[in-house]
Scaffold this active site. Structure first.
Site, PDB file in Angstrom:
ATOM      1  N   ASP A  67      -8.249  32.984  -0.593  1.00 21.34           N
ATOM      2  CA  ASP A  67      -9.073  31.800  -0.359  1.00 21.34           C
ATOM      3  C   ASP A  67      -9.586  31.706   1.081  1.00 21.34           C
ATOM      4  O   ASP A  67      -9.132  32.450   1.966  1.00 21.34           O
ATOM      5  CB  ASP A  67      -8.272  30.535  -0.710  1.00 21.34           C
ATOM      6  CG  ASP A  67      -6.857  30.543  -0.145  1.00 21.34           C
ATOM      7  OD1 ASP A  67      -6.555  31.377   0.720  1.00 21.34           O
ATOM      8  OD2 ASP A  67      -6.045  29.719  -0.582  1.00 21.34           O
ATOM      9  N   ASN A 136       2.710  20.792  -3.546  1.00 23.72           N
ATOM     10  CA  ASN A 136       2.320  20.159  -4.818  1.00 23.72           C
ATOM     11  C   ASN A 136       2.141  21.212  -5.924  1.00 23.72           C
ATOM     12  O   ASN A 136       1.602  20.923  -6.977  1.00 23.72           O
ATOM     13  CB  ASN A 136       1.038  19.345  -4.642  1.00 23.72           C
ATOM     14  CG  ASN A 136      -0.142  20.198  -4.189  1.00 23.72           C
ATOM     15  OD1 ASN A 136      -0.033  21.422  -4.103  1.00 23.72           O
ATOM     16  ND2 ASN A 136      -1.263  19.569  -3.910  1.00 23.72           N
ATOM     17  N   HIS A 138       0.382  24.074  -5.621  1.00 26.35           N
ATOM     18  CA  HIS A 138      -0.862  24.844  -5.646  1.00 26.35           C
ATOM     19  C   HIS A 138      -0.602  26.304  -5.286  1.00 26.35           C
ATOM     20  O   HIS A 138       0.311  26.629  -4.535  1.00 26.35           O
ATOM     21  CB  HIS A 138      -1.962  24.213  -4.767  1.00 26.35           C
ATOM     22  CG  HIS A 138      -1.791  24.317  -3.299  1.00 26.35           C
ATOM     23  ND1 HIS A 138      -1.585  23.221  -2.485  1.00 26.35           N
ATOM     24  CD2 HIS A 138      -1.835  25.385  -2.457  1.00 26.35           C
ATOM     25  CE1 HIS A 138      -1.501  23.618  -1.227  1.00 26.35           C
ATOM     26  NE2 HIS A 138      -1.648  24.927  -1.176  1.00 26.35           N
ATOM     27  N   GLU A 143      -5.542  23.448  -6.852  1.00 24.92           N
ATOM     28  CA  GLU A 143      -4.797  22.195  -6.722  1.00 24.92           C
ATOM     29  C   GLU A 143      -4.437  21.647  -8.106  1.00 24.92           C
ATOM     30  O   GLU A 143      -5.064  22.010  -9.108  1.00 24.92           O
ATOM     31  CB  GLU A 143      -5.681  21.175  -5.992  1.00 24.92           C
ATOM     32  CG  GLU A 143      -6.011  21.549  -4.552  1.00 24.92           C
ATOM     33  CD  GLU A 143      -4.893  21.191  -3.583  1.00 24.92           C
ATOM     34  OE1 GLU A 143      -3.703  21.300  -3.941  1.00 24.92           O
ATOM     35  OE2 GLU A 143      -5.219  20.819  -2.447  1.00 24.92           O
TER      36      GLU A 143
HETATM   37  C1  GLP Z   1      -2.308  27.020   1.849  1.00 26.18           C
HETATM   38  C2  GLP Z   1      -2.774  28.325   1.195  1.00 26.18           C
HETATM   39  C3  GLP Z   1      -1.817  28.783   0.126  1.00 26.18           C
HETATM   40  C4  GLP Z   1      -0.389  28.743   0.642  1.00 26.18           C
HETATM   41  C5  GLP Z   1      -0.037  27.324   1.001  1.00 26.18           C
HETATM   42  C6  GLP Z   1       1.390  27.155   1.468  1.00 26.18           C
HETATM   43  O1  GLP Z   1      -2.710  25.890   1.197  1.00 26.18           O
HETATM   44  N1  GLP Z   1      -4.077  28.178   0.620  1.00 26.18           N
HETATM   45  O2  GLP Z   1      -2.165  30.098  -0.293  1.00 26.18           O
HETATM   46  O3  GLP Z   1       0.503  29.236  -0.328  1.00 26.18           O
HETATM   47  O4  GLP Z   1      -0.918  26.929   2.049  1.00 26.18           O
HETATM   48  O5  GLP Z   1       1.487  27.386   2.826  1.00 26.18           O
HETATM   49  P1  GLP Z   1       2.827  27.564   3.645  1.00 26.18           P
HETATM   50  O6  GLP Z   1       3.282  28.936   3.337  1.00 26.18           O
HETATM   51  O7  GLP Z   1       2.405  27.400   5.077  1.00 26.18           O
HETATM   52  O8  GLP Z   1       3.753  26.510   3.185  1.00 26.18           O
END
Ligand code: GLP
Length: 247
Positions: A67, A136, A138, A143
Site C-alpha cells: 500500500d 482493528n 486491517h 479497513e
Molecule cells: C499500517 C500498514 C499495515 C500495517 C499496520 C500495522 O496501517 N498499512 O500494513 O500492518 O500499519 O502497523 P504496525 O506494525 O506499526 O503496528
C-alpha cells in the site's frame, strides 16, 4: 493455519525472516509481497544481515508492496516508498526496477489501482506475502467494512488507523486520510502468507482474527481460509489467546 509463538520481537523477526530466507533460497526469482509499519522493521534488519553475510542474494527478487498513502510522493519522508528505501531496498542488492509500490501521487487513482493489479499478475503473482496487522484487524489498508474489497483500490482510513499511524507524522492532521491498497483477493492470491504481530496492543485483535468469525469487519480473519498462512506472534501478542484457551 500455522501458529508460531516467538519469545520476543527479535525472535519473531528472526523467525519471519527465516521464512523469507527459505523462499529466496528455494526460488531466487521470488516475488515478495512486502509490508510497512513498525512490525516488519526487525525482519528487514535480519534480511539485511544475511545479505551482508553473503547468505542472501536479492538480484533476481521482485518486490511488490501492499500500500501507499494518497497524496505523498515517493520523495516524501513519510511515504511508504521512502520507508522501504530506508529500511530495506537501499541496503540490499535488489534492483530498483524490481521494486514496486503504488504511486500515491497518481493523477488517475483508479487507473493506478488497475495498473498495479495488472503488474502483480504480469509478475506471475506473489510467492510470499509478509503482513502486519492493524489494531482493528486491517491488513494492508483493508479497513473493517461490510464487504471484502477484492482488488487494489482507493480506501479511506478509519480514525483508529489514522490515530495509530499518527506517531510517524508531526501531527494527526498530517496523516493522509486515504490510501491505495492491495485488496483482500490480491493478498489471498499470494501462494504463501506470513503475518507478524508483536506487543500486547495486538493481542485482542490476533485472537479475534484467528479464533473468531470470518468477517469483513475483521479483515485479517479472512486469512483463516488461506491454504498456507503462518502467523508469528511474540509472547505479548499471544496473551489473549493464552488466557482464553485456559477458560
Ligand atoms: C499500517 C500498514 C499495515 C500495517 C499496520 C500495522 O496501517 N498499512 O500494513 O500492518 O500499519 O502497523 P504496525 O506494525 O506499526 O503496528
Amino acid at each position: 493455519m500455522r501458529f508460531i509463538v516467538a519469545k520476543d520481537y527479535m525472535d519473531l523477526s528472526r523467525k519471519a525472516g527465516g521464512f523469507i530466507f527459505s523462499q529466496i533460497s528455494l526460488n531466487p526469482n521470488s516475488v515478495l509481497g512486502l509490508a510497512t509499519g513498525s512490525s516488519p522493521i526487525g525482519v528487514y534488519e535480519q534480511l539485511i544481515k544475511w545479505y551482508e553475510l553473503d547468505e542472501l542474494d536479492f538480484s533476481n527478487v521482485k518486490a511488490v508492496n501492499l500500500d501507499e498513502y494518497v497524496g505523498l510522493s515517493n520523495k516524501d519522508t513519510q511515504s511508504y516508498s521512502h520507508f522501504m528505501h530506508e529500511n530495506l531496498f537501499s541496503k540490499i542488492n535488489i534492483k530498483n526496477e524490481n521494486t514496486h509500490i503504488p504511486n500515491g501521487k497518481a493523477t488517475n487513482i483508479d487507473k493506478e489501482c488497475d495498473d498495479y493489479e495488472s503488474l502483480i499478475c504480469s509478475l506471475g503473482g506473489i510467492d510470499m506475502q509478509l503482513l502486519g496487522i492493524g489494531q482493528n484487524g486491517h491488513i494492508g489498508f483493508n479497513e473493517p467494512n461490510d464487504i471484502f474489497n477484492k482488488h487494489t483500490h482507493l480506501t479511506g482510513l478509519t480514525e483508529s488507523t489514522i490515530k495509530a499511524n499518527e506517531r510517524f507524522f508531526d501531527s494527526y492532521g498530517d496523516v493522509p486520510k486515504s490510501a491505495i491498497s492491495m485488496g483482500i483477493k490480491t493478498i489471498m492470491a499470494a501462494k504463501k502468507i506470513v503475518l507478524i504481530a508483536s506487543g500486547e496492543s495486538k493481542s485482542e485483535i490476533v485472537y479475534e482474527s484467528f479464533f473468531g468469525n470470518i468477517t469483513p469487519k475483521v479483515p485479517a480473519s479472512v486469512l483463516q481460509l488461506h491454504p498456507d498462512v503462518t502467523i508469528i506472534v511474540d509472547e505479548l501478542a499471544y496473551k489473549t489467546i493464552k488466557l482464553k484457551s485456559k477458560t
